[in-house]
Design a protein around this motif. Structure first.
Motif, mmCIF file in Angstrom:
data_model
loop_
_atom_site.group_PDB
_atom_site.id
_atom_site.type_symbol
_atom_site.label_atom_id
_atom_site.label_comp_id
_atom_site.label_asym_id
_atom_site.label_seq_id
_atom_site.Cartn_x
_atom_site.Cartn_y
_atom_site.Cartn_z
ATOM 1 N N ASP A 1 -16.687 -38.732 -52.345
ATOM 2 C CA ASP A 1 -17.196 -39.825 -51.608
ATOM 3 C C ASP A 1 -18.479 -40.197 -52.165
ATOM 4 O OD1 ASP A 1 -17.774 -42.313 -50.028
ATOM 5 O OD2 ASP A 1 -18.370 -40.982 -48.337
ATOM 6 N N LYS B 1 -15.933 -43.327 -46.751
ATOM 7 C CA LYS B 1 -14.697 -44.154 -46.948
ATOM 8 C C LYS B 1 -14.315 -44.151 -48.331
ATOM 9 C CE LYS B 1 -15.164 -47.303 -42.949
ATOM 10 N NZ LYS B 1 -14.987 -48.723 -42.592
ATOM 11 N N LEU B 2 -12.946 -44.124 -48.457
ATOM 12 C CA LEU B 2 -12.226 -44.068 -49.966
ATOM 13 C C LEU B 2 -11.617 -45.139 -50.138
ATOM 14 C CD1 LEU B 2 -11.574 -40.432 -50.906
ATOM 15 C CD2 LEU B 2 -13.561 -41.618 -51.999
#
Length: 269
Positions: free
Chosen positions: A231, A237-238
């Protein structure tokens, strides 16, 4: 002896000398001066003088040395060319090979030391049971993994093939150095992503990433460690684009500093 007889004798002697000496000189091709002749009497008054031009001596030993140098140079050029080809090929570093061994161990679902299509089917079932893939997506996911099995792993459509680590390394070296196969190396990754994107947001959180690792048989702790590295913008978040790029980079990169090295979990020893 009368003068006429003397002259006649001298002429005969000169003619005889010409018949013997000059033809020999012509055959040798090396005589520059045969004799001094008295212009008045026509008699030879000095011994034959000749100069033999330098003769090129042939040496087998020298020829052998030249041949050896030529062969050595040719061999060296060939070796240099082969070294350049190897340097330009992907998949030559021990780091890259370590990553491929990690991936092989990961897909050996039943841990028997080899990977078969049964292992791939078990993987499909695990992600299908999460319930976030439509039947159509399950079909595409299966097709994508079949491509991996047949084209990348080299099974050629045989479901009863067992592939060990060394064969897998050879196959993946071929994949990363073949343009068409290299382009498709990330083909299944969007379906892994969709399977764990529980809310359909187009992004996966660390909790959803843990779900991904769980289906691969990896621990939550390993998921947290890997997620912290991959990340890059630290937003927790990805996106699918990030996820696919990281998964693809795992296979293609030989840079040990890339975070993608932990995409499929901790590297094997």
């Amino acid at each position: 002896m009368s003068l006429s007889r003397c002259v006649s004798s001298a002429l005969r002697s000169r003619q005889a000398l010409n018949r013997v000496v000059f033809p020999m000189a012509a055959m040798a091709g090396d005589v520059t001066k045969v004799a001094e002749v008295d212009r008045r009497t026509g008699l030879c008054v000095a011994p034959v003088q000749s100069r033999v031009s330098g003769v090129r001596k042939y040496s087998k030993r020298a020829s052998a040395r030249r041949h050896a140098r030529s062969s050595s140079s040719s061999s060296s050029d060939s070796s240099d060319s082969e070294d350049r080809r190897k340097r330009n090929k992907l998949g030559q570093t021990s780091f890259w090979q370590r990553k491929m061994r990690t991936h092989h161990q990961l897909l050996d679902i039943n841990k028997d030391g080899v990977v078969s299509w049964d292992d791939f089917e078990a993987l499909i079932v695990k992600f299908k049971e999460l319930g976030h893939l439509t039947p159509q997506e399950v079909g595409k996911f299966t097709d994508a993994l079949r491509h991996v099995w047949e084209e990348e792993w080299g099974a050629s459509g045989d479901p009863y093939v067992f592939i060990g680590q060394e064969q897998f390394l050879t196959q993946m070296e071929h994949v990363v150095n073949t343009k068409d196969l290299r382009k498709r190396v990330a083909r299944p990754l969007p379906y892994f992503f969709k399977a764990v994107d529980t809310d359909g947001s187009g992004e996966i959180s660390i909790e959803e990433f843990k779900m991904f690792y769980s289906c691969l048989g990896l621990s939550e702790e390993a998921a947290a460690q890997s997620f912290a590295v991959i990340d890059r913008n630290c937003d927790g978040k990805l996106s699918m684009k990030e996820f696919v790029k990281l998964g693809r980079d795992f296979f293609l990169s030989e840079d040990e500093t890339r975070p993608s090295k932990l995409f499929w979990g901790p590297l094997a020893d």
